[in-house]
Design an enzyme around this catalytic site. Structure first.
Site, PDB file in Angstrom:
ATOM      1  N   GLY A  52       0.889  -0.905   0.371  1.00  0.00           N
ATOM      2  CA  GLY A  52       0.407   0.396   0.141  1.00  0.00           C
ATOM      3  C   GLY A  52       1.139   0.812   0.019  1.00  0.00           C
ATOM      4  N   LYS A  57       8.621   0.403   5.128  1.00  0.00           N
ATOM      5  CA  LYS A  57       8.150   1.901   4.787  1.00  0.00           C
ATOM      6  C   LYS A  57       9.361   2.711   4.331  1.00  0.00           C
ATOM      7  CE  LYS A  57       5.278   4.261   7.520  1.00  0.00           C
ATOM      8  NZ  LYS A  57       5.439   4.363   8.859  1.00  0.00           N
ATOM      9  N   GLY A  71       1.307   5.287   1.595  1.00  0.00           N
ATOM     10  CA  GLY A  71       0.622   6.404   2.785  1.00  0.00           C
ATOM     11  C   GLY A  71       1.043   7.786   2.639  1.00  0.00           C
ATOM     12  N   ASP A 128      -3.262  10.813  14.619  1.00  0.00           N
ATOM     13  CA  ASP A 128      -3.530  10.623  13.758  1.00  0.00           C
ATOM     14  C   ASP A 128      -4.047   8.473  13.509  1.00  0.00           C
ATOM     15  OD1 ASP A 128      -3.733  10.743  10.627  1.00  0.00           O
ATOM     16  OD2 ASP A 128      -2.186   9.719   9.977  1.00  0.00           O
ATOM     17  N   PHE A 138       3.577   9.030   3.785  1.00  0.00           N
ATOM     18  CA  PHE A 138       4.947   8.883   3.823  1.00  0.00           C
ATOM     19  C   PHE A 138       5.586   8.138   2.826  1.00  0.00           C
ATOM     20  CE2 PHE A 138       8.665   7.504   7.050  1.00  0.00           C
ATOM     21  CZ  PHE A 138       9.247   6.712   6.351  1.00  0.00           C
ATOM     22  N   GLY A 139       4.809   7.550   2.247  1.00  0.00           N
ATOM     23  CA  GLY A 139       5.971   6.454   1.184  1.00  0.00           C
ATOM     24  C   GLY A 139       4.769   5.071   0.428  1.00  0.00           C
ATOM     25  N   PRO A 140       5.967   4.005   0.089  1.00  0.00           N
ATOM     26  CA  PRO A 140       5.048   3.138  -0.105  1.00  0.00           C
ATOM     27  C   PRO A 140       5.556   2.296   0.705  1.00  0.00           C
ATOM     28  CG  PRO A 140       6.552   3.235  -1.850  1.00  0.00           C
ATOM     29  CD  PRO A 140       6.842   4.793  -1.198  1.00  0.00           C
ATOM     30  N   VAL A 141       4.545   0.787   0.627  1.00  0.00           N
ATOM     31  CA  VAL A 141       4.893   0.015   2.025  1.00  0.00           C
ATOM     32  C   VAL A 141       5.627  -1.306   1.506  1.00  0.00           C
ATOM     33  CG1 VAL A 141       4.638  -1.221   4.119  1.00  0.00           C
ATOM     34  CG2 VAL A 141       3.647   1.545   3.522  1.00  0.00           C
TER      35      VAL A 141
END
Length: 348
Positions: free
Chosen positions: A42, A63, A44, A160, A46-49
């Site tokens: 996925g 992450k 978010g 969050d 922050f960036g891709p995981v």
């Protein structure tokens, strides 16, 4: 290759060296099949995981800080500092980090069942979450949040908390994740303020979304939204009434006050739920969602209420938007979003 490394933390004027395993870029690249799209779990803020498998067979989640990310090095360090020394069964465990060249990555334990939102908001998958399983998830999230607020080395305010930041392990136990926006306090400090409001609209407490004031009670508000979404199987953001533009909080409050609780329950729970438990959880959610932060319970009291059968006090009106048709529009057509008036706040 994994080494014991020292990462220098300098967040909010605090200097602290945290000993945390360092993973080389080469090790992570091999584990994720060179960050293959097939391994992507996925993405978010922050960036891709990515999912990865280390040489010893251990499954990990990586992450990777995106170069275009809205978050940066400070959020990266903040996440490390917030969670590196936290140990609780309802928090995702940070295994290590990688900083090499322009690459910045956090390595977490892998959670095979993904995020809570992928279940409760999916018509097919939601059927696999019966009431007992949802109640276990609710109680687990509450225990994890209580640990952050009262029992950890530092007082942590997550800022969050939402369904996509609750991950599920192989036994569907919940774990709170994503500490990039978290703030930590020492001593007796329980609140702060910021000029930069971060988080997700729809989960923000009124005082945080409007004035930038955050505290353990703003996390409690977010927990109340999450609790409501787990019960109803619907997202807070949306319209749930033909004549009033009510989001989920407004719709649920109106239905509850009118004695129409059964209409709120996720349809797939009708046969599995214990109605008294579900109604109690709904009541607790409204106590968490009260407009003024001083009226909301702290998480220790929330946990106690979840595990007790004692009577609960009546909640005051929650913070939410109410959009009402104007007299002119009711004669002609449905009101637009421009005609919405704010009674109380729910961030959009």
């Amino acid at each position: 290759m994994k080494n014991k490394g020292m990462i220098d933390q300098n967040i909010d004027g605090q200097n602290e060296d945290l000993e945390l395993p360092f993973y080389s870029l080469a090790t992570i690249a091999i584990a994720t099949n060179n960050f293959s799209s097939n391994n992507k779990l996925g993405e978010g803020g922050f960036g891709p995981v990515y999912k990865g498998i280390l040489a010893d067979g251990q499954e990990i989640a990586v992450k990777r800080l995106s170069r275009n990310s809205r978050q940066g090095l400070s959020e990266f360090k903040n996440e490390v500092m917030s969670i590196a020394k936290l140990q609780h069964r309802n928090l995702v465990r940070l295994l290590g980090y990688c900083i090499e060249g322009e690459e910045k990555m956090l390595i977490y334990e892998y959670m095979p069942n993904g995020s809570l939102d992928s279940f409760i908001f999916d018509q097919m998958r939601s059927n696999t979450l019966g009431w007992l399983m949802r109640l276990n998830i609710i109680c687990g999230i509450a225990r994890g949040l209580l640990y952050l607020h009262e029992d950890s080395r530092l007082r942590i305010i997550h800022r969050d908390l939402k369904a996509s930041n609750i991950l599920l392990d192989s036994k569907m136990n919940p774990k709170i994740s994503d500490f990039g926006m978290a703030r930590s306090f020492g001593g007796d400090q329980i609140e702060g303020n910021t000029n930069r409001v971060v988080g997700t609209y729809g989960y923000m407490a009124p005082e945080y979304a409007i004035d930038g004031l955050f505290s353990v009670k703003s996390d409690v508000f977010s927990f109340g939204i999450l609790l409501l979404e787990i019960i109803c199987g619907k997202k807070n953001r949306g319209s749930f009434h033909p004549e009033y533009s009510l989001n989920l909080v407004g719709h649920a409050w109106k239905s509850w006050k009118e004695g129409r609780t059964l209409e709120l329950i996720d349809t797939c729970l009708k046969d599995s739920c214990i109605l008294s438990e579900l109604e109690r959880c709904l009541h607790i959610s409204f106590l968490c969602l009260q407009q003024h932060h001083e009226d909301r319970p702290n998480m220790s009291f929330v946990v106690m209420m979840l595990h007790s059968e004692r009577s609960l006090q009546e909640p005051k009106e929650p913070g939410f938007y109410v959009g009402k048709k104007s007299p002119a529009s009711s004669k002609n057509q449905s009101s637009s979003t421009n005609e919405m008036t704010i009674t109380l706040l729910d961030g959009r």
